[in-house]
Design a protein around this motif. Structure first.
Motif, PDB file in Angstrom:
ATOM      1  N   GLU A 191       0.888  -1.226   0.432  1.00 29.05           N
ATOM      2  CA  GLU A 191       0.184  -0.073   0.084  1.00 29.05           C
ATOM      3  C   GLU A 191       0.943   1.223  -0.048  1.00 29.05           C
ATOM      4  OE1 GLU A 191      -2.820   0.385  -0.504  1.00 29.05           O
ATOM      5  OE2 GLU A 191      -3.930  -1.498   0.170  1.00 29.05           O
ATOM      6  N   VAL A 192       0.287   2.595  -0.291  1.00 33.80           N
ATOM      7  CA  VAL A 192       0.944   3.635  -0.429  1.00 33.80           C
ATOM      8  C   VAL A 192       0.362   4.378   0.962  1.00 33.80           C
ATOM      9  CG1 VAL A 192       1.230   6.140  -1.353  1.00 33.80           C
ATOM     10  CG2 VAL A 192       0.750   4.089  -2.699  1.00 33.80           C
ATOM     11  N   ILE A 193       1.248   4.444   1.853  1.00 39.40           N
ATOM     12  CA  ILE A 193       0.931   4.923   3.245  1.00 39.40           C
ATOM     13  C   ILE A 193       1.987   6.114   3.604  1.00 39.40           C
ATOM     14  CG2 ILE A 193       2.397   3.193   4.814  1.00 39.40           C
ATOM     15  CD1 ILE A 193       0.205   2.962   6.689  1.00 39.40           C
ATOM     16  N   ASP A 194       3.066   6.301   3.090  1.00 39.77           N
ATOM     17  CA  ASP A 194       3.730   7.303   3.444  1.00 39.77           C
ATOM     18  C   ASP A 194       3.644   8.370   2.519  1.00 39.77           C
ATOM     19  OD1 ASP A 194       5.775   5.858   5.556  1.00 39.77           O
ATOM     20  OD2 ASP A 194       5.778   4.392   3.744  1.00 39.77           O
ATOM     21  N   VAL A 195       3.463   9.816   3.186  1.00 40.96           N
ATOM     22  CA  VAL A 195       3.262  10.641   2.392  1.00 40.96           C
ATOM     23  C   VAL A 195       4.340  11.786   2.522  1.00 40.96           C
ATOM     24  CG1 VAL A 195       1.185  12.641   1.885  1.00 40.96           C
ATOM     25  CG2 VAL A 195       0.678  10.118   2.378  1.00 40.96           C
ATOM     26  N   THR A 196       4.203  12.646   1.450  1.00 38.20           N
ATOM     27  CA  THR A 196       5.198  14.041   1.649  1.00 38.20           C
ATOM     28  C   THR A 196       4.436  15.154   1.085  1.00 38.20           C
ATOM     29  OG1 THR A 196       6.950  12.417   0.689  1.00 38.20           O
ATOM     30  CG2 THR A 196       7.506  14.814   0.717  1.00 38.20           C
ATOM     31  N   LEU A 197       4.485  15.986   1.962  1.00 32.65           N
ATOM     32  CA  LEU A 197       3.629  17.273   1.637  1.00 32.65           C
ATOM     33  C   LEU A 197       4.627  18.555   1.521  1.00 32.65           C
ATOM     34  CD1 LEU A 197       0.760  16.801   4.153  1.00 32.65           C
ATOM     35  CD2 LEU A 197       0.896  16.161   1.906  1.00 32.65           C
ATOM     36  N   SER A 198       4.126  19.680   0.724  1.00 36.71           N
ATOM     37  CA  SER A 198       5.059  20.972   0.889  1.00 36.71           C
ATOM     38  C   SER A 198       3.951  21.873   0.478  1.00 36.71           C
ATOM     39  CB  SER A 198       6.085  20.941  -0.201  1.00 36.71           C
ATOM     40  OG  SER A 198       5.773  20.988  -1.673  1.00 36.71           O
TER      41      SER A 198
END
Length: 375
Positions: A191-198
């Motif tokens: 799954e995609v569980i790690d998120v990067t935001l800016s």
């Protein structure tokens, strides 16, 4: 650090010694400037295994079990934002020149607990975003989201998604994740569980967001990306290494410069002339026997060896095969290689530590302390 780039890594270590050791080695040999880490290895209330030469380790030291930390190059001059740090959040601010202006950029690592009664984000994250907006500070945030949404590549959507998505939209943040490759990979779940935001204004300067192909020894894949800036952040300088001095050559140069001089100065001016001759000879000997070299400031991972390199490649191949076929037999083969890899890492570190201790046994006290603190 090359011109115009600040290199980021995002890692969830799952409190693993092996994953910490691999990250430590990667930070030593790569040009990573800032590592945003969730679930670090903790012992007796302190983050372990990430005190790397030339780097600053930042986390909430008042917490008994910190679940987020940041490793940042000391030369970037990061300042921890204590008011926004807690067990699950750590934030710091650095200065970078972006689009012709010197800007403050906050970097944050967060681990929102999945068992929390309150919906994400936590209070500290909300306060950090508000602080950045009020103080003209840009923001880069990494998180193990523990929230499912197809927007960042999840295969399904859970109840926590609405609050987190509303937060992202309301605060003008942008999700940097690209594609739908899973960041959490096990034999039971991908799954995609790690998120990067800016910040939206900063997102255009962030490039090459990708998953690292190397095995992290964690179920979470390491994420890498780069922030494009307009000037060299740290210049590589030429330096001398006194430990590498060729003392035979140094003596030879001194003899050639001074010969068999036996001058006894009688006046102040003659004494000054002789002092200048001696200074010139010493300087020439130093420059000849200990030349300047380009030193990038990188460190060496002394416990890494050829056997570990071979197992690293084998582990990566078997992981890729298991992910592709999704057969239980291939996953078992991968897990077996992984256990062997972790075991060899432990043995190599122990062996190198014993060698280091043996080398220092016969040294004088001052030399022993110097060697210990320089390592």
């Amino acid at each position: 650090m090359p011109s115009g780039r600040v290199y980021f890594a995002q890692s969830n270590l799952q409190h693993s010694k092996g994953a910490t050791a691999v990250l430590n080695r990667d930070l030593a040999v790569r040009q990573t400037s800032i590592s945003l880490i969730q679930e670090p290895w903790v012992n007796v209330g302190k983050v372990q295994g990430l005190n790397i030469n030339g780097n600053e380790l930042l986390y909430d030291q008042s917490s008994s079990v910190p679940r987020a930390c940041i490793v940042v190059k000391r030369e970037l001059g990061a300042v921890r934002l204590n008011e926004f740090c807690s067990r699950d959040v750590v934030a710091a601010v650095i200065k970078l020149k972006l689009r012709g202006r010197l800007r403050s950029v906050a970097v944050c690592s967060a681990y929102p607990p999945s068992d929390s009664v309150d919906p994400p984000p936590c209070k500290k994250l909300t306060e950090l975003v508000e602080f950045c907006a009020a103080n003209d500070t840009l923001l880069i945030m990494s998180s193990d989201a523990n929230a499912h949404h197809t927007l960042w590549g999840r295969s399904n959507t859970n109840k926590r998604r609405t609050a987190l998505l509303n937060f992202v939209v309301a605060t003008n943040l942008e999700i940097l994740n690209r594609g739908s490759r899973p960041t959490l990979v096990t034999s039971r779940c991908q799954e995609v569980i790690d998120v990067t935001l800016s910040d939206i204004s900063l997102a255009g300067m962030i490039e090459n967001w990708r998953l690292d192909e190397e095995d992290s020894l964690s179920d979470h894949r390491r994420i890498l990306f780069e922030l494009h800036t307009e000037e060299i952040q740290v210049e590589d300088k030429q330096k001398r290494n006194p430990r590498a001095t060729n003392w035979d050559l140094y003596s030879e140069i001194l003899e050639g410069e001074l010969g068999k001089r036996h001058v006894k100065p009688c006046t102040a001016s003659s004494a000054e002339r002789e002092a200048e001759v001696l200074r010139h000879a010493i300087q020439k000997g130093c420059e000849g026997a200990c030349p300047e070299e380009n030193r990038s400031g990188g460190t060496q991972c002394k416990w890494w060896n050829a056997k570990l390199e071979c197992l690293r490649k084998k582990s990566r191949k078997r992981f890729n095969r298991a992910r592709k076929t999704d057969l239980e037999a291939d996953w078992n083969t991968y897990r077996e290689t992984l256990r062997e890899y972790k075991k060899l890492i432990k043995e190599s570190k122990r062996t190198k530590w014993r060698e280091f201790c043996k080398e220092t046994e016969n040294l004088p006290v001052v030399a022993k302390l110097k060697k210990v603190f320089a390592t």
